[in-house]
Design a protein around this motif. Sequence first.
Motif, short mmCIF file in Angstrom:
data_model
loop_
_atom_site.label_atom_id
_atom_site.label_comp_id
_atom_site.label_asym_id
_atom_site.label_seq_id
_atom_site.Cartn_x
_atom_site.Cartn_y
_atom_site.Cartn_z
N THR A 185 0.69 -1.16 0.14
CA THR A 185 -0.07 -0.06 0.11
C THR A 185 0.67 1.22 0.00
O THR A 185 0.46 2.30 -0.58
N GLN A 186 2.02 1.17 0.61
CA GLN A 186 2.73 2.39 0.52
C GLN A 186 3.55 2.47 -0.65
O GLN A 186 3.66 3.73 -1.06
N GLY A 187 3.84 1.59 -1.33
CA GLY A 187 4.47 1.68 -2.59
C GLY A 187 3.41 2.23 -3.53
O GLY A 187 3.62 3.06 -4.39
N LEU A 188 1.98 1.94 -3.47
CA LEU A 188 0.82 2.23 -4.37
C LEU A 188 0.69 3.83 -4.00
O LEU A 188 0.44 4.76 -4.94
N VAL A 189 0.79 4.19 -2.84
CA VAL A 189 0.58 5.64 -2.22
C VAL A 189 1.58 6.62 -2.91
O VAL A 189 1.33 7.66 -3.60
N ILE A 190 3.00 6.20 -3.00
CA ILE A 190 3.96 6.82 -3.58
C ILE A 190 3.94 6.98 -4.99
O ILE A 190 3.76 8.09 -5.58
N GLU A 191 3.44 6.04 -5.96
CA GLU A 191 3.43 6.04 -7.18
C GLU A 191 1.92 6.88 -7.43
O GLU A 191 1.87 7.87 -8.52
N ALA A 192 0.79 6.82 -6.73
CA ALA A 192 -0.39 7.81 -6.85
C ALA A 192 -0.07 9.09 -6.71
O ALA A 192 -0.70 9.83 -7.31
N VAL A 193 0.70 9.38 -5.63
CA VAL A 193 1.41 10.70 -5.43
C VAL A 193 1.76 11.46 -6.72
O VAL A 193 1.64 12.55 -6.98
N VAL A 194 2.86 10.66 -7.32
CA VAL A 194 3.50 11.19 -8.10
C VAL A 194 2.68 11.48 -9.54
O VAL A 194 2.86 12.45 -10.02
N PHE A 195 1.89 10.41 -9.95
CA PHE A 195 0.85 10.60 -10.83
C PHE A 195 -0.13 11.86 -10.60
O PHE A 195 -0.42 12.87 -11.45
N ALA A 196 -0.62 12.37 -9.30
CA ALA A 196 -1.32 13.49 -9.07
C ALA A 196 -0.55 14.62 -9.18
O ALA A 196 -1.13 15.43 -9.77
N ILE A 197 0.64 14.82 -8.93
CA ILE A 197 1.37 15.83 -9.16
C ILE A 197 1.68 16.22 -10.71
O ILE A 197 1.29 17.28 -11.20
N VAL A 198 1.85 14.92 -11.62
CA VAL A 198 1.92 15.28 -13.10
C VAL A 198 0.53 15.72 -13.53
O VAL A 198 0.78 16.61 -14.37
N VAL A 199 -0.54 15.13 -13.28
CA VAL A 199 -1.83 15.40 -13.60
C VAL A 199 -2.39 16.72 -13.05
O VAL A 199 -3.51 17.33 -13.57
N ASP A 200 -1.89 17.35 -12.39
CA ASP A 200 -2.50 18.43 -11.54
C ASP A 200 -3.06 19.35 -12.33
O ASP A 200 -4.06 20.03 -12.05
N PRO A 201 -2.21 19.92 -13.36
CA PRO A 201 -2.77 20.94 -14.06
C PRO A 201 -4.12 20.68 -14.83
O PRO A 201 -4.80 21.88 -15.40
N LEU A 202 -4.45 19.46 -15.02
CA LEU A 202 -5.65 19.22 -15.88
C LEU A 202 -6.79 19.17 -14.91
O LEU A 202 -7.90 18.93 -15.46
N ILE A 203 -6.80 19.21 -13.64
CA ILE A 203 -7.77 18.83 -12.67
C ILE A 203 -8.52 20.23 -12.52
O ILE A 203 -7.99 21.28 -12.34
N VAL A 204 -10.04 20.11 -12.40
CA VAL A 204 -10.67 20.92 -12.44
C VAL A 204 -11.79 20.60 -11.06
O VAL A 204 -12.50 19.50 -11.01
N PRO A 205 -11.32 21.28 -9.89
CA PRO A 205 -12.13 20.93 -8.69
C PRO A 205 -13.64 21.10 -8.66
O PRO A 205 -14.12 21.80 -9.60
#
Length: 291
Positions: free
Chosen positions: A92-112
């Motif tokens: 789960t920790q490994g998945l969290v790290i991978e998910a965090v990096v993905f979230a940083i990369v796609v953050d410009p595309l996010i519309v809250p």
Amino acid sequence: MATPQERAQQLIREFIEFNEKYAAQIPLAIPKGTLRTIDSYRDTYFRYLKDSEFKSNICYMLQLLEFELWLYRLFKPQYSLESALFFQLLITQGLVIEAVVFAIVVDPLIVPDPHDRSKGNSAKEHHNLMQFIRRRTFAMHIQQLRSLKIISEELAQELDSYRSEIRNLVHLQNWEGRLYRQISLEEFSRHLEKFEQLLKKLSQEITTTPALAQLLSYYQLDGSRVTGTIRFFNRSSGRGQIDARAPHDFIPFFVPRNTADFKRGDLVSFVLELTPQGIRACQLEPYLAAQ
């Protein structure tokens, strides 16, 4: 005597039974204030990310880690389950790290979402780009953060190192020799401390995520012409492929049949477009003619 694979299945069953046995007690058994709230995780680790389902899901995974550890300390399972539990938490920790990096990369595309902070996602016009980024690997996402100077080289190497360490420790292939190695709470706690320090470093170092213009420029989707070499071309079908520099290795293209006189090795210029099937090269021209 049970094989390593059979023993693995038995430990998984024990782990599932343990969770099911106590799941019904969750609403009553957790004293108020025992676990950190989702907002606590948002504010401690991820202030630099826009509110979205990605950010919320990461926080829920962090709360799950804390909940599983609380259950462990409360009910003190036998050592066989202990090992299976800590393997699961490391995954789960490994998945969290991978998910965090993905979230940083796609953050410009996010519309809250103005009504629900856990539902923000990409706008329709960026859906194809989101899917394209989702198909890329963790290593590619780390390289992108390096190139855009969102994180330092030191932190990028630490992310790579942590993910590799977890992967090697809990790799599902070759259970023999790994499954019977017990992971104690003390050993897991060292990994957990390193994990939390890494999340805090990300929060301290990242002051802003990439701008949308930066993201489009990185993937060469800003409308500018780029160059590459034709890797192959079938004149009768009009289909071919271009060898280009990173972040795109081989880019498919299509021109009307028997209307273009391209051949392997030709240097061409083109514009990249993003389709539901992925990146495509359009508006091909011989490179010298474009000068």
